[in-house]
Design a protein around this motif. Structure first.
Motif, short mmCIF file in Angstrom:
data_model
loop_
_atom_site.label_atom_id
_atom_site.label_comp_id
_atom_site.label_asym_id
_atom_site.label_seq_id
_atom_site.Cartn_x
_atom_site.Cartn_y
_atom_site.Cartn_z
N THR A 1 6.35 -0.38 -2.48
CA THR A 1 5.02 0.13 -2.82
C THR A 1 4.70 -0.12 -4.28
O THR A 1 5.53 0.11 -5.16
CB THR A 1 4.93 1.64 -2.53
N VAL A 2 3.50 -0.61 -4.54
CA VAL A 2 3.01 -0.77 -5.90
C VAL A 2 1.66 -0.07 -6.01
O VAL A 2 0.96 0.14 -5.02
CB VAL A 2 2.86 -2.26 -6.29
N VAL A 3 1.31 0.31 -7.23
CA VAL A 3 0.05 1.01 -7.50
C VAL A 3 -0.87 0.08 -8.26
O VAL A 3 -0.46 -0.57 -9.24
CB VAL A 3 0.30 2.28 -8.33
N LEU B 1 4.19 9.35 -12.13
CA LEU B 1 4.74 10.50 -11.42
C LEU B 1 5.54 10.10 -10.19
O LEU B 1 6.53 10.75 -9.84
CB LEU B 1 3.62 11.47 -11.03
N LYS B 2 5.12 9.04 -9.51
CA LYS B 2 5.82 8.59 -8.32
C LYS B 2 6.90 7.55 -8.64
O LYS B 2 7.60 7.09 -7.75
CB LYS B 2 4.82 8.00 -7.30
N ARG B 3 6.97 7.16 -9.91
CA ARG B 3 7.97 6.17 -10.35
C ARG B 3 7.83 4.86 -9.56
O ARG B 3 8.79 4.33 -9.00
CB ARG B 3 9.38 6.73 -10.25
N LEU B 4 6.59 4.39 -9.53
CA LEU B 4 6.27 3.15 -8.84
C LEU B 4 5.71 2.14 -9.85
O LEU B 4 5.14 2.52 -10.87
CB LEU B 4 5.23 3.39 -7.75
N PRO B 5 5.84 0.85 -9.56
CA PRO B 5 5.28 -0.16 -10.45
C PRO B 5 3.75 -0.08 -10.49
O PRO B 5 3.11 0.09 -9.46
CB PRO B 5 5.74 -1.48 -9.83
N ALA C 1 3.91 -6.28 -0.17
CA ALA C 1 3.95 -4.90 -0.66
C ALA C 1 2.93 -4.01 0.03
O ALA C 1 1.94 -4.47 0.58
CB ALA C 1 3.69 -4.89 -2.17
N HIS C 2 3.22 -2.72 -0.02
CA HIS C 2 2.25 -1.70 0.35
C HIS C 2 1.53 -1.33 -0.94
O HIS C 2 2.13 -0.79 -1.86
CB HIS C 2 2.95 -0.47 0.94
N ALA D 1 -0.52 -9.02 0.47
CA ALA D 1 -0.13 -7.62 0.61
C ALA D 1 0.10 -7.30 2.09
O ALA D 1 -0.66 -7.75 2.96
CB ALA D 1 -1.19 -6.70 0.04
N ARG D 2 1.12 -6.51 2.37
CA ARG D 2 1.43 -6.15 3.75
C ARG D 2 0.50 -5.06 4.27
O ARG D 2 0.13 -5.05 5.45
CB ARG D 2 2.88 -5.69 3.86
N ALA D 3 0.14 -4.13 3.41
CA ALA D 3 -0.75 -3.02 3.79
C ALA D 3 -1.42 -2.50 2.53
O ALA D 3 -0.90 -2.62 1.43
CB ALA D 3 0.04 -1.90 4.47
#
Length: 217
Positions: A93-95, A123-127, A170-171, A197-199
């Motif tokens: 997952t990426v933001v 906060l979610k520790r995502l890229p 990626a999601h 992107a996958r979703a």
């Protein structure tokens, strides 16, 4: 940044909700797929989630962040977004924020969706990936009839070539301040899936809903 009185007036959408777009549904129909709110969305826009209904203090928060320069509200609003339950998708997952035009960013001093996306990613520790760019200065969606919104944003977005690798497979959490008809999110999601992107899940702080489709909290 939000006093206790206003916090008590923040409204969430009522249940049950459409599994895809989380629009409130009639009691006893949570699993049916004939939701009129998202039936015209492209497959590229996999899901939609949001924190609150665009009502009362929520409208004030959105307006203050977007038009009045209250960037200090972004951590509070981003924290609410980070607590929203997301669909489980078997993909990294990426933001990414919903982009704005360079002219609007200069006028406001920032992209409000970018501030929210940064808080969610932290906060979610995502890229955090600045995947999208707004390639046309379409009219503001706010003043348009729902039937005009899709045409207004057609071709408005493109993916930064250097970020294509980051979104492939990626999601993507596509973060924005407000979700109304889904026209803007649909256009952006189509570009993201075209780039691999996958979703795509659009994640908004607030959603505009008809009166009566929200709970007391």
């Amino acid at each position: 940044m939000v006093c206790g009185r206003c916090a008590s007036r923040l409204r969430r959408a009522s249940w049950p909700r459409c599994p895809r777009c989380h629009f409130p549904r009639a009691t006893g129909r949570p699993d049916q797929s004939d939701c009129r709110e998202c039936e015209q969305w492209p497959e590229a826009l996999t899901f939609a989630r949001y924190a609150y209904v665009l009502h009362g203090p929520v409208s004030d928060l959105v307006h203050s962040l977007k038009y009045e320069g209250w960037a200090e509200l972004a951590p509070t609003m981003g924290d609410a977004l980070a607590r929203v339950s997301l669909p489980e998708i078997a993909a990294p997952t990426v933001v990414t924020p919903m982009p704005t035009t360079s002219a609007r960013a200069r006028t406001r001093g920032y992209n409000q969706a970018g501030l929210l996306a940064g808080q969610v990613a932290q906060l979610k520790r995502l890229p955090l990936v600045e995947a999208l760019q707004r390639s046309s200065a379409a009219r503001s969606q706010t003043s348009l009839h729902p039937s005009e919104r899709h045409a207004n944003v057609r071709g408005a977005f493109s993916v930064h070539p250097p970020e294509r690798e980051a979104v492939q497979g990626a999601h993507v959490l596509l973060v924005d301040d407000v979700l109304t008809t889904g026209a803007t999110a649909s256009a952006a999601a189509s570009e993201l899936t075209a780039a691999g992107a996958r979703a795509v899940t659009t994640l908004a702080f607030a959603r505009a809903l008809p009166a009566g489709l929200h709970s007391s909290r």
